[in-house]
Design a protein around this motif. Structure first.
Motif, PDB file in Angstrom:
ATOM      1  N   LEU A  77      37.752  -8.510  -3.019  1.00 15.44           N
ATOM      2  CA  LEU A  77      37.849  -7.342  -3.699  1.00 15.44           C
ATOM      3  C   LEU A  77      36.501  -7.042  -4.453  1.00 15.44           C
ATOM      4  O   LEU A  77      36.379  -5.996  -4.866  1.00 15.44           O
ATOM      5  N   GLN A  78      35.569  -8.035  -4.837  1.00 17.21           N
ATOM      6  CA  GLN A  78      34.685  -7.691  -5.693  1.00 17.21           C
ATOM      7  C   GLN A  78      33.147  -7.475  -4.902  1.00 17.21           C
ATOM      8  O   GLN A  78      32.244  -7.757  -5.530  1.00 17.21           O
ATOM      9  N   LYS A  79      33.289  -7.131  -3.800  1.00 15.31           N
ATOM     10  CA  LYS A  79      32.130  -6.754  -3.027  1.00 15.31           C
ATOM     11  C   LYS A  79      31.520  -5.405  -3.908  1.00 15.31           C
ATOM     12  O   LYS A  79      30.382  -5.404  -3.935  1.00 15.31           O
ATOM     13  N   ASN A  80      32.137  -4.554  -3.953  1.00 13.13           N
ATOM     14  CA  ASN A  80      31.559  -3.307  -4.675  1.00 13.13           C
ATOM     15  C   ASN A  80      31.985  -3.645  -6.276  1.00 13.13           C
ATOM     16  O   ASN A  80      32.879  -4.036  -6.356  1.00 13.13           O
ATOM     17  N   PRO A  81      31.385  -2.964  -7.205  1.00 15.25           N
ATOM     18  CA  PRO A  81      32.275  -3.016  -8.388  1.00 15.25           C
ATOM     19  C   PRO A  81      33.612  -2.302  -8.249  1.00 15.25           C
ATOM     20  O   PRO A  81      33.887  -1.575  -7.869  1.00 15.25           O
ATOM     21  N   LEU A  82      34.216  -3.200  -9.302  1.00  9.25           N
ATOM     22  CA  LEU A  82      35.825  -2.800  -9.201  1.00  9.25           C
ATOM     23  C   LEU A  82      35.918  -1.281  -9.596  1.00  9.25           C
ATOM     24  O   LEU A  82      35.395  -0.799 -10.655  1.00  9.25           O
ATOM     25  N   ASN A  83      36.835  -0.373  -9.111  1.00  4.95           N
ATOM     26  CA  ASN A  83      37.133   0.806  -9.540  1.00  4.95           C
ATOM     27  C   ASN A  83      38.733   1.243  -9.094  1.00  4.95           C
ATOM     28  O   ASN A  83      39.290   0.462  -8.565  1.00  4.95           O
ATOM     29  N   TYR A  84      38.930   2.051  -9.674  1.00  2.00           N
ATOM     30  CA  TYR A  84      40.528   2.448  -9.792  1.00  2.00           C
ATOM     31  C   TYR A  84      41.038   3.007  -8.359  1.00  2.00           C
ATOM     32  O   TYR A  84      42.046   2.525  -8.014  1.00  2.00           O
ATOM     33  N   THR A  85      40.128   3.455  -7.480  1.00  2.00           N
ATOM     34  CA  THR A  85      40.597   3.916  -6.220  1.00  2.00           C
ATOM     35  C   THR A  85      41.064   2.805  -5.310  1.00  2.00           C
ATOM     36  O   THR A  85      41.787   2.722  -4.791  1.00  2.00           O
ATOM     37  N   GLN A  86      39.955   1.782  -5.618  1.00  2.50           N
ATOM     38  CA  GLN A  86      40.196   0.526  -4.659  1.00  2.50           C
ATOM     39  C   GLN A  86      41.411  -0.263  -4.992  1.00  2.50           C
ATOM     40  O   GLN A  86      42.232  -0.542  -4.135  1.00  2.50           O
ATOM     41  N   VAL A  87      41.757  -0.402  -6.375  1.00  2.00           N
ATOM     42  CA  VAL A  87      42.820  -1.302  -6.742  1.00  2.00           C
ATOM     43  C   VAL A  87      44.010  -0.545  -6.335  1.00  2.00           C
ATOM     44  O   VAL A  87      45.133  -0.997  -6.202  1.00  2.00           O
ATOM     45  N   SER A  88      43.940   0.995  -6.794  1.00  2.00           N
ATOM     46  CA  SER A  88      45.334   1.725  -6.201  1.00  2.00           C
ATOM     47  C   SER A  88      45.670   1.760  -4.784  1.00  2.00           C
ATOM     48  O   SER A  88      46.877   1.669  -4.558  1.00  2.00           O
ATOM     49  N   VAL A  89      44.762   1.598  -3.935  1.00  2.00           N
ATOM     50  CA  VAL A  89      44.920   1.322  -2.425  1.00  2.00           C
ATOM     51  C   VAL A  89      45.456   0.379  -2.311  1.00  2.00           C
ATOM     52  O   VAL A  89      46.433  -0.071  -1.495  1.00  2.00           O
ATOM     53  N   LEU A  90      44.808  -0.826  -2.791  1.00  2.00           N
ATOM     54  CA  LEU A  90      45.455  -2.118  -2.983  1.00  2.00           C
ATOM     55  C   LEU A  90      46.851  -2.199  -3.295  1.00  2.00           C
ATOM     56  O   LEU A  90      47.741  -2.752  -2.675  1.00  2.00           O
ATOM     57  N   ALA A  91      47.253  -1.758  -4.436  1.00  8.05           N
ATOM     58  CA  ALA A  91      48.455  -1.704  -4.975  1.00  8.05           C
ATOM     59  C   ALA A  91      49.528  -0.928  -3.862  1.00  8.05           C
ATOM     60  O   ALA A  91      50.624  -1.490  -3.841  1.00  8.05           O
ATOM     61  N   ASP A  92      48.963   0.152  -3.361  1.00  9.92           N
ATOM     62  CA  ASP A  92      49.752   0.809  -2.423  1.00  9.92           C
ATOM     63  C   ASP A  92      50.227  -0.027  -1.150  1.00  9.92           C
ATOM     64  O   ASP A  92      51.407  -0.087  -0.946  1.00  9.92           O
TER      65      ASP A  92
END
Lengths: 318, 70
Positions: free
Chosen positions: A165-180
């Motif tokens: 998860l933490q390859k790039n700095p965490l951002n909302y888009t990433q987490v939302s795709v993950l949540a999806d």
């Protein structure tokens, strides 16, 4: 992670001299002929590796401190995202449902104290609490460390695992795709997200956030209780209540996940900072002890040599 | 705020609210002026690996990377 590799190598180098030291201490009587005193080479080597380890842990502490500063402000800002949801839908950790999914959040990298074990422990407890004859609980795991721990005893219950998860700095888009992706791949009545909430650099609270499925929200709202006030809200537009609730609970999940992932990342850096701080201190203490031993041995051998020379000289004179 | 007619369309296309709102957010980001546009688009990078587990064994992980508008 280059640093961990270096640290491991140093660790190996460190254990070798310890064994060598033991064997050399045990075989003192069988020292080779002509050896005058105990060699200080082993202690010198060991001091060198302890010094190197101390340098590495100090550097890791610095890195963690600077990463922590970046992630801490984002974490504190992200807390505003879930608070309105909790005000509207409430947080019902005690809700009784058939299908629970425990989302365990951990880190990919180690050397950060006990935060991963804490979230695994809480997840196991939640799984025990929520399993019964006609209930089932599954795991969704974020991060390598919790995966490694949970694989040992409950690999049958793991549904999904997510890493890197933490390859790039965490951002909302990433987490939302993950949540999806999580929403699409698991069936749930309640999602229970386990993470370490960042309190201060040395304090992390293991926390559980509960996200209910739209059907369960509706059921709970009808039966009254904490969600009973939901009916007093007016709904604008042509959508039905169940549509609104579905959108809301999906969005709630991604917001809660965003905050949880950030809080856990923040706790990870904080825990790593304090762990590295104490290991630098321990290395310093060890170095002090080793230096003392080294100097004492050196002095003793010098004294012995002086006595030998003087007594030899006086024997010649006399 | 989506109009009431639009809701069934994206839901019928198999999208969740999260995907839908992400597409909207990306559209808004593309409307920014230049220094801010590049900055906000480069910030939102997606990267993670997902592995499904069947019968206690992980399947080959699929990598989701750099697809901000997915």
């Amino acid at each position: 992670m280059a640093m961990a590799a270096v640290l491991r190598r140093e660790g190996r180098r460190l254990t070798q001299p310890i064994n060598a030291l033991h064997s050399s201490l045990n075989s003192q009587d069988q020292a080779p002929h002509g050896a005058r005193s105990i060699s200080t080479q082993i202690v010198r080597n060991r001091m060198k590796s302890v010094k190197n380890i101390q340098k590495i842990t100090k550097a890791m502490k610095m890195v963690a401190a600077s990463k922590l500063r970046a992630v801490q402000s984002r974490t504190e800002n992200s807390r505003g995202l879930w608070q309105p949801f909790t005000a509207l839908l409430g947080d019902n950790p005690s809700v009784d449902v058939k299908k629970s999914v425990v989302v365990t959040i951990s880190s990919d990298k180690g050397l950060c104290g006990g935060i991963n074990s804490t979230s695994v422990k809480i997840s196991r407890a939640l799984q025990k609490l929520n399993s019964g004859p006609d209930k089932e609980t599954k795991y969704v795991i974020l991060g390598e460390k919790a995966k490694a721990q949970l694989v040992r005893d409950s690999k049958k219950d793991i549904e999904l695992s997510l890493t890197e998860l933490q390859k790039n700095p965490l951002n909302y888009t990433q987490v939302s795709v993950l949540a999806d992706d999580i929403l699409k791949n698991v069936e749930y009545d309640a999602l229970r997200i386990v993470f370490n909430k960042f309190q201060s650099v040395v304090q992390f609270l293991p926390t559980v956030s509960t996200v209910l499925s739209p059907e369960v929200i509706e059921r709970e709202a009808e039966s009254g209780g904490q969600l009973g006030e939901l009916d007093s809200y007016e709904i604008e537009g042509g959508e039905t209540k169940s549509e609104i609730l579905q959108n809301l609970s999906e969005f709630q999940f991604s917001c809660v996940m965003y905050n949880a992932v950030l809080e856990n990342a923040c706790s990870e850096q904080g825990a790593r900072m304090s762990a590295m701080d104490s290991s630098s201190r321990n290395a310093g203490e060890m170095l002090d002890r080793l230096t003392l031993t080294y100097n004492r041995t050196r002095q003793a051998s010098i004294t012995t040599e002086l006595i030998e020379i003087i007594s030899g000289a006086s024997a010649l004179e006399g | 705020m989506a109009s009431s007619g639009a809701v069934p369309f994206w839901r019928a296309a198999g999208m969740t609210y999260i995907t839908y709102s992400n597409i909207c957010a990306n559209l808004v980001r593309n409307c920014l002026k230049e220094p801010y546009k590049a900055e906000s688009l480069s910030r939102e990078k997606v990267h993670f690996a997902l592995a499904k587990w069947v019968d206690g064994k992980p399947e080959k992980p699929t990598l989701r990377s750099d697809t901000p508008d997915h």
